[in-house]
Design a protein around this motif. Structure first.
Motif, PDB file in Angstrom:
ATOM      1  N   LEU A 185       0.832  -1.200   0.000  1.00 24.54           N
ATOM      2  CA  LEU A 185       0.000   0.000   0.000  1.00 24.54           C
ATOM      3  C   LEU A 185       0.867   1.251   0.000  1.00 24.54           C
ATOM      4  CD1 LEU A 185      -2.901   1.239   0.349  1.00 24.54           C
ATOM      5  CD2 LEU A 185      -2.450   1.198   2.808  1.00 24.54           C
ATOM      6  N   LEU A 186       0.479   2.206  -0.841  1.00 25.03           N
ATOM      7  CA  LEU A 186       1.110   3.522  -0.832  1.00 25.03           C
ATOM      8  C   LEU A 186       0.202   4.476  -0.071  1.00 25.03           C
ATOM      9  CD1 LEU A 186       3.114   5.719  -1.751  1.00 25.03           C
ATOM     10  CD2 LEU A 186       1.803   5.874  -3.887  1.00 25.03           C
ATOM     11  N   LEU A 187       0.753   5.121   0.945  1.00 27.94           N
ATOM     12  CA  LEU A 187       0.054   6.202   1.643  1.00 27.94           C
ATOM     13  C   LEU A 187       0.745   7.491   1.229  1.00 27.94           C
ATOM     14  CD1 LEU A 187      -0.584   4.940   5.291  1.00 27.94           C
ATOM     15  CD2 LEU A 187      -2.258   5.418   3.513  1.00 27.94           C
ATOM     16  N   ARG A 188       0.050   8.271   0.446  1.00 27.27           N
ATOM     17  CA  ARG A 188       0.610   9.541  -0.010  1.00 27.27           C
ATOM     18  C   ARG A 188       0.194  10.612   0.993  1.00 27.27           C
ATOM     19  NH1 ARG A 188       0.667   9.809  -5.966  1.00 27.27           N
ATOM     20  NH2 ARG A 188       2.701   8.946  -5.534  1.00 27.27           N
ATOM     21  N   LEU A 189       1.173  11.310   1.532  1.00 28.49           N
ATOM     22  CA  LEU A 189       0.937  12.468   2.381  1.00 28.49           C
ATOM     23  C   LEU A 189       1.317  13.695   1.561  1.00 28.49           C
ATOM     24  CD1 LEU A 189       2.563  11.149   5.692  1.00 28.49           C
ATOM     25  CD2 LEU A 189       0.235  10.795   4.861  1.00 28.49           C
ATOM     26  N   ARG A 190       0.981  14.875   2.020  1.00 26.07           N
ATOM     27  CA  ARG A 190       1.284  16.077   1.236  1.00 26.07           C
ATOM     28  C   ARG A 190       2.796  16.306   1.113  1.00 26.07           C
ATOM     29  NH1 ARG A 190      -2.818  17.351  -2.100  1.00 26.07           N
ATOM     30  NH2 ARG A 190      -4.769  17.521  -0.963  1.00 26.07           N
ATOM     31  N   ASP A 191       3.581  15.814   2.091  1.00 26.39           N
ATOM     32  CA  ASP A 191       5.021  16.072   2.067  1.00 26.39           C
ATOM     33  C   ASP A 191       5.885  14.837   1.807  1.00 26.39           C
ATOM     34  OD1 ASP A 191       4.470  14.901   4.506  1.00 26.39           O
ATOM     35  OD2 ASP A 191       5.795  16.216   5.647  1.00 26.39           O
ATOM     36  N   LYS A 192       5.271  13.633   1.719  1.00 29.09           N
ATOM     37  CA  LYS A 192       6.066  12.435   1.444  1.00 29.09           C
ATOM     38  C   LYS A 192       5.157  11.261   1.130  1.00 29.09           C
ATOM     39  CE  LYS A 192       6.538  11.181   6.304  1.00 29.09           C
ATOM     40  NZ  LYS A 192       7.468  10.856   7.369  1.00 29.09           N
ATOM     41  N   ASP A 193       5.777  10.230   0.548  1.00 22.08           N
ATOM     42  CA  ASP A 193       5.080   8.980   0.260  1.00 22.08           C
ATOM     43  C   ASP A 193       5.602   7.902   1.202  1.00 22.08           C
ATOM     44  OD1 ASP A 193       3.764  10.216  -1.821  1.00 22.08           O
ATOM     45  OD2 ASP A 193       4.956   9.279  -3.400  1.00 22.08           O
ATOM     46  N   ILE A 194       4.691   7.059   1.685  1.00 24.24           N
ATOM     47  CA  ILE A 194       5.062   5.962   2.574  1.00 24.24           C
ATOM     48  C   ILE A 194       4.548   4.673   1.957  1.00 24.24           C
ATOM     49  CG2 ILE A 194       4.730   4.951   4.865  1.00 24.24           C
ATOM     50  CD1 ILE A 194       4.286   7.915   5.797  1.00 24.24           C
ATOM     51  N   TRP A 195       5.468   3.742   1.689  1.00 24.26           N
ATOM     52  CA  TRP A 195       5.093   2.420   1.191  1.00 24.26           C
ATOM     53  C   TRP A 195       5.008   1.466   2.358  1.00 24.26           C
ATOM     54  CZ3 TRP A 195       3.307   1.085  -3.416  1.00 24.26           C
ATOM     55  CH2 TRP A 195       3.534   1.930  -4.500  1.00 24.26           C
ATOM     56  N   LEU A 196       3.889   0.754   2.460  1.00 25.23           N
ATOM     57  CA  LEU A 196       3.705  -0.246   3.505  1.00 25.23           C
ATOM     58  C   LEU A 196       3.683  -1.627   2.874  1.00 25.23           C
ATOM     59  CD1 LEU A 196       0.918   1.409   5.684  1.00 25.23           C
ATOM     60  CD2 LEU A 196       3.370   1.330   6.133  1.00 25.23           C
ATOM     61  N   GLU A 197       4.529  -2.504   3.380  1.00 27.39           N
ATOM     62  CA  GLU A 197       4.605  -3.886   2.923  1.00 27.39           C
ATOM     63  C   GLU A 197       3.810  -4.761   3.897  1.00 27.39           C
ATOM     64  OE1 GLU A 197       6.183  -4.445   0.097  1.00 27.39           O
ATOM     65  OE2 GLU A 197       7.138  -2.479  -0.068  1.00 27.39           O
ATOM     66  N   GLU A 198       3.621  -6.025   3.549  1.00 27.26           N
ATOM     67  CA  GLU A 198       2.921  -6.956   4.438  1.00 27.26           C
ATOM     68  C   GLU A 198       3.594  -6.977   5.807  1.00 27.26           C
ATOM     69  OE1 GLU A 198       2.507 -10.818   2.620  1.00 27.26           O
ATOM     70  OE2 GLU A 198       1.498  -9.966   0.872  1.00 27.26           O
ATOM     71  N   GLY A 199       2.773  -6.909   6.849  1.00 32.48           N
ATOM     72  CA  GLY A 199       3.276  -6.940   8.214  1.00 32.48           C
ATOM     73  C   GLY A 199       3.688  -5.586   8.755  1.00 32.48           C
ATOM     74  N   GLU A 200       3.544  -4.525   7.970  1.00 31.44           N
ATOM     75  CA  GLU A 200       3.910  -3.176   8.422  1.00 31.44           C
ATOM     76  C   GLU A 200       2.654  -2.339   8.644  1.00 31.44           C
ATOM     77  OE1 GLU A 200       8.233  -2.521   6.325  1.00 31.44           O
ATOM     78  OE2 GLU A 200       6.476  -1.838   5.199  1.00 31.44           O
ATOM     79  N   PHE A 201       2.783  -1.381   9.576  1.00 27.17           N
ATOM     80  CA  PHE A 201       1.677  -0.452   9.774  1.00 27.17           C
ATOM     81  C   PHE A 201       2.200   0.964   9.910  1.00 27.17           C
ATOM     82  CE2 PHE A 201       2.536  -1.593  14.244  1.00 27.17           C
ATOM     83  CZ  PHE A 201       2.479  -0.361  14.889  1.00 27.17           C
ATOM     84  N   PHE A 202       1.286   1.898   9.699  1.00 26.09           N
ATOM     85  CA  PHE A 202       1.589   3.321   9.851  1.00 26.09           C
ATOM     86  C   PHE A 202       0.375   3.980  10.468  1.00 26.09           C
ATOM     87  CE2 PHE A 202       1.616   7.749   8.330  1.00 26.09           C
ATOM     88  CZ  PHE A 202       2.886   8.134   8.742  1.00 26.09           C
ATOM     89  N   ILE A 203       0.614   4.894  11.388  1.00 28.47           N
ATOM     90  CA  ILE A 203      -0.463   5.649  12.017  1.00 28.47           C
ATOM     91  C   ILE A 203      -0.455   7.056  11.443  1.00 28.47           C
ATOM     92  CG2 ILE A 203      -1.399   6.557  14.174  1.00 28.47           C
ATOM     93  CD1 ILE A 203       0.032   4.117  15.545  1.00 28.47           C
ATOM     94  N   VAL A 204      -1.538   7.401  10.764  1.00 28.39           N
ATOM     95  CA  VAL A 204      -1.693   8.751  10.233  1.00 28.39           C
ATOM     96  C   VAL A 204      -2.261   9.609  11.363  1.00 28.39           C
ATOM     97  CG1 VAL A 204      -2.810  10.202   8.495  1.00 28.39           C
ATOM     98  CG2 VAL A 204      -2.152   7.846   7.922  1.00 28.39           C
ATOM     99  N   PRO A 205      -1.507  10.599  11.820  1.00 30.32           N
ATOM    100  CA  PRO A 205      -2.020  11.436  12.906  1.00 30.32           C
ATOM    101  C   PRO A 205      -3.232  12.254  12.476  1.00 30.32           C
ATOM    102  CG  PRO A 205       0.362  11.711  12.631  1.00 30.32           C
ATOM    103  CD  PRO A 205      -0.149  10.963  11.432  1.00 30.32           C
ATOM    104  N   ARG A 206      -4.103  12.526  13.417  1.00 26.09           N
ATOM    105  CA  ARG A 206      -5.277  13.357  13.135  1.00 26.09           C
ATOM    106  C   ARG A 206      -4.836  14.673  12.479  1.00 26.09           C
ATOM    107  NH1 ARG A 206      -6.647  13.474  19.309  1.00 26.09           N
ATOM    108  NH2 ARG A 206      -5.779  11.466  18.877  1.00 26.09           N
ATOM    109  N   GLY A 207      -5.637  15.128  11.542  1.00 22.55           N
ATOM    110  CA  GLY A 207      -5.354  16.386  10.869  1.00 22.55           C
ATOM    111  C   GLY A 207      -4.409  16.283   9.682  1.00 22.55           C
ATOM    112  N   VAL A 208      -3.823  15.113   9.444  1.00 22.84           N
ATOM    113  CA  VAL A 208      -2.870  14.955   8.345  1.00 22.84           C
ATOM    114  C   VAL A 208      -3.601  14.414   7.111  1.00 22.84           C
ATOM    115  CG1 VAL A 208      -0.810  13.740   7.539  1.00 22.84           C
ATOM    116  CG2 VAL A 208      -0.904  14.633   9.885  1.00 22.84           C
ATOM    117  N   GLU A 209      -3.553  15.168   6.024  1.00 26.76           N
ATOM    118  CA  GLU A 209      -4.186  14.719   4.783  1.00 26.76           C
ATOM    119  C   GLU A 209      -3.429  13.526   4.224  1.00 26.76           C
ATOM    120  OE1 GLU A 209      -6.441  17.448   1.773  1.00 26.76           O
ATOM    121  OE2 GLU A 209      -4.549  18.396   2.348  1.00 26.76           O
ATOM    122  N   HIS A 210      -4.184  12.551   3.730  1.00 22.75           N
ATOM    123  CA  HIS A 210      -3.557  11.364   3.164  1.00 22.75           C
ATOM    124  C   HIS A 210      -4.414  10.796   2.039  1.00 22.75           C
ATOM    125  CE1 HIS A 210      -6.088  10.113   6.544  1.00 22.75           C
ATOM    126  NE2 HIS A 210      -6.233   8.931   5.964  1.00 22.75           N
TER     127      HIS A 210
END
Length: 119
Positions: free
Chosen positions: A58-83
């Motif tokens: 999964l690609l999580l695109r934020l306004r200032d960077k891209d984050i790729w998540l592979e199987e077994g990985e997680f990311f917490i998008v903080p409140r207020g952050v566009e994604h």
């Protein structure tokens, strides 16, 4: 009190971008969703949102960077952050988020799911 087999739960539905509730922890829902394609830019004013990739990439695109998540990985998008979640191929994701969280954040669109089914 029953155990939950996430792999089996994912076999129960095929639609994309339509979260399903599979459990509750305090004031949070445990949700599963199959994602494919591009969602829409959004943010959650009051809630953090956790994306845990069970299967796929999964690609999580934020306004200032891209984050790729592979199987077994997680990311917490903080409140207020566009994604913007993007799944080039089908991705299975587990979410842990407050019960009040709408999948489209502060915007109500045709993709907003308000009555989440429980599996």
């Amino acid at each position: 009190m029953d155990k939950v087999n996430v792999t089996e739960k994912f076999k129960l539905f095929n639609e994309h971008w339509s979260p399903k509730i599979v459990g509750e922890v305090n004031d949070a829902h445990i949700k599963l969703a199959k994602l494919k394609g591009e969602f829409e830019w959004h943010y959650h004013e009051k809630e953090d949102e956790m994306f845990f990739v069970i299967k796929g990439r999964l690609l999580l695109r934020l306004r200032d960077k891209d984050i790729w998540l592979e199987e077994g990985e997680f990311f917490i998008v903080p409140r207020g952050v566009e994604h913007l979640p993007i799944a080039k191929e089908e991705v299975h994701v587990l979410f842990v988020e407050p019960k009040t969280t709408l999948n489209t954040g502060t915007e109500i669109t045709e993709r907003t799911v308000t009555d989440l089914p429980t599996l």
